[in-house]
Design a protein around this motif. Structure first.
Motif, PDB file in Angstrom:
ATOM      1  N   SER A  38       0.760  -1.308  -0.012  1.00  0.00           N
ATOM      2  CA  SER A  38      -0.057  -0.012  -0.105  1.00  0.00           C
ATOM      3  C   SER A  38       0.822   1.383   0.055  1.00  0.00           C
ATOM      4  N   VAL A  40       1.225   5.635  -2.240  1.00  0.00           N
ATOM      5  CA  VAL A  40       0.602   6.291  -3.177  1.00  0.00           C
ATOM      6  C   VAL A  40      -0.033   5.702  -4.129  1.00  0.00           C
ATOM      7  N   ARG A  41       0.699   4.832  -4.843  1.00  0.00           N
ATOM      8  CA  ARG A  41       0.353   3.678  -5.710  1.00  0.00           C
ATOM      9  C   ARG A  41       0.388   2.306  -5.118  1.00  0.00           C
ATOM     10  N   SER A  42      -0.797   1.700  -5.176  1.00  0.00           N
ATOM     11  CA  SER A  42      -0.663   0.147  -4.569  1.00  0.00           C
ATOM     12  C   SER A  42      -0.552  -0.860  -5.369  1.00  0.00           C
ATOM     13  N   PHE A  43      -0.041  -1.985  -4.997  1.00  0.00           N
ATOM     14  CA  PHE A  43       0.244  -2.851  -6.080  1.00  0.00           C
ATOM     15  C   PHE A  43      -0.105  -4.336  -5.403  1.00  0.00           C
ATOM     16  N   PRO A 104      -1.016  -3.837 -10.798  1.00  0.00           N
ATOM     17  CA  PRO A 104      -1.614  -2.817 -10.279  1.00  0.00           C
ATOM     18  C   PRO A 104      -2.592  -3.132  -9.254  1.00  0.00           C
ATOM     19  N   TYR A 105      -2.830  -2.409  -8.300  1.00  0.00           N
ATOM     20  CA  TYR A 105      -4.218  -2.864  -7.172  1.00  0.00           C
ATOM     21  C   TYR A 105      -5.272  -1.904  -7.593  1.00  0.00           C
ATOM     22  N   GLY A 107      -8.077  -0.034  -7.057  1.00  0.00           N
ATOM     23  CA  GLY A 107      -8.964   0.650  -5.944  1.00  0.00           C
ATOM     24  C   GLY A 107     -10.540   0.619  -6.106  1.00  0.00           C
TER      25      GLY A 107
END
Ligand code: GN1
Ligand code: MG
Length: 345
Positions: A38, A40-43, A104-105, A107
């Motif tokens: 987790s 700013v960009r989550s993966f 990529p997570y 959201g």
């Protein structure tokens, strides 16, 4: 071996944040180890089980072929692929030789482990069917099997028989009624061999793991947005996808349930699994295929019963277990469910 965090070489290859506090294990899969990172960009970061996927590069080959077809014919279709590492590769091996990959997570989405409503069942069935429908014109010969003969019922039956001679006597005793059931239901293998050798069914690109937790739902609309877990996207028959949905969506409890009295045939859910699947697939399915939808649920349930039983007899070498006898619990559950499907469908 359970991993608790990410290896340094993987963090650096993919340029992930080097902070263990951002990493948490997620998922209920039996095969890979999955983490969420987790920030700013989550993966989603995943260690691929190389003992199960012995040629992990084949997964990538299939995804590339599928992505090419989908972007040419259905450019808006949301096909989830992994992100390249700094040097461009989509899989990077750690020092123990395990391949890792990063997605990529997505959201504002959620997954569920059990179907609660007819709407969820219909939408998820249509979502998996859409993927198969959209890949209908793709050249199947360009795809390879990521696990050879993965859903070949006759192979799974043979593997069960082969596991018996070297099984521990106490395991064989414990499994006695399942072993009997496995042999009694063998006519399903004959049906399978007949229908897959006489050209009745088209070889398609199928998902092959259509459990409800392999669909992402949008938090705002509640609608399905992605079919995920595409490791077994490969040549197969329609029975594998719709059959696994009948196996897993229709009962109110999972394959892990020990209390067999809780396994109940939810006809309303069954009906919408079939109609959701058909809402996409009718356009490309033959009448020979349509006639085998009810059979597909029995076949996939029988296959999972055989796989869990064989793994129990072999000493739990394939599926991740958290307590002794878990694979036998799963096998009993699946044989019981097969009995229910035999009566109801
Ligand atoms: C495995 O780990 P998961 O849930 O993605 C298995 C499926 C079975 C399932 C049973 C590669 O999938 O075939 O249906 O367990 N995947 C593989 O829960 O063996
Ligand atoms: Mg899976």
């Amino acid at each position: 071996m359970e991993m608790t965090g990410l290896p340094a070489e993987i963090i650096s290859a993919f340029g992930l944040p080097d902070d263990p506090a951002t990493v948490s294990p997620i998922g209920t899969g039996h095969i890979h180890q999955t983490f969420r990172v987790s920030g700013v960009r989550s993966f989603i970061v995943q260690r691929v089980n190389k003992n199960v996927f012995r040629q992990p590069e084949v997964i990538d080959i299939n995804w590339t072929r599928a992505a090419q077809h989908l972007s040419a014919h259905y450019p808006d279709y949301p096909f989830l692929r992994c992100l390249p590492a700094a040097h461009g590769a989509t899989q990077v091996s750690d020092s123990n030789g395990f391949p890792w990959r990063v997605f990529p997570y997505i959201g504002n989405t959620f997954t569920i482990d059990q179907v609660a409503t007819r709407q969820q069942a219909y939408d998820a069935a249509a979502e998996f069917a859409r993927l198969c429908h959209h890949l209908d014109g793709a050249d199947v010969s360009q795809f390879r099997e990521t696990i050879p003969r993965f859903h070949d019922l006759s192979l799974r039956y043979d593997q069960f028989e082969e596991a018996l001679p070297s099984a521990l006597p106490e395991r064989k005793d414990q499994a006695e009624s399942c072993i009997q059931y496995a042999r009694d239901a063998r006519t399903l293998v004959d049906d399978y061999v007949r229908n897959t050798s006489n050209g009745a069914w088209k070889l398609r690109i199928t998902h092959n793991d259509t459990k409800i937790n392999n669909v992402l739902f949008d938090m705002t609309s509640g609608k399905t947005v992605y079919a995920i877990d595409l490791d077994t996207l490969m040549p197969g028959y329609f029975i594998y996808d719709v059959g696994d949905m009948i196996r897993t969506f229709v009962p109110p409890v999972s394959e892990e349930e020990k209390d067999l009295s809780l396994l109940r045939f939810r006809r309303d859910i069954y009906d919408v699994v079939v109609s959701g699947y058909r809402s996409e697939m009718d356009a490309v399915m033959s009448t020979e295929e349509l006639a085998y939808i009810p059979w597909s649920g029995k076949m996939m349930t029988y296959m999972m019963a055989l796989r869990f039983l064989a793994d129990y007899l072999r000493g739990d070498t394939y599926y991740h277990t958290t307590y002794p006898g878990q694979n036998l619990v799963r096998a009993r559950n699946q044989f019981h469910w097969l009995g229910i499907l035999m009566k109801e469908t």
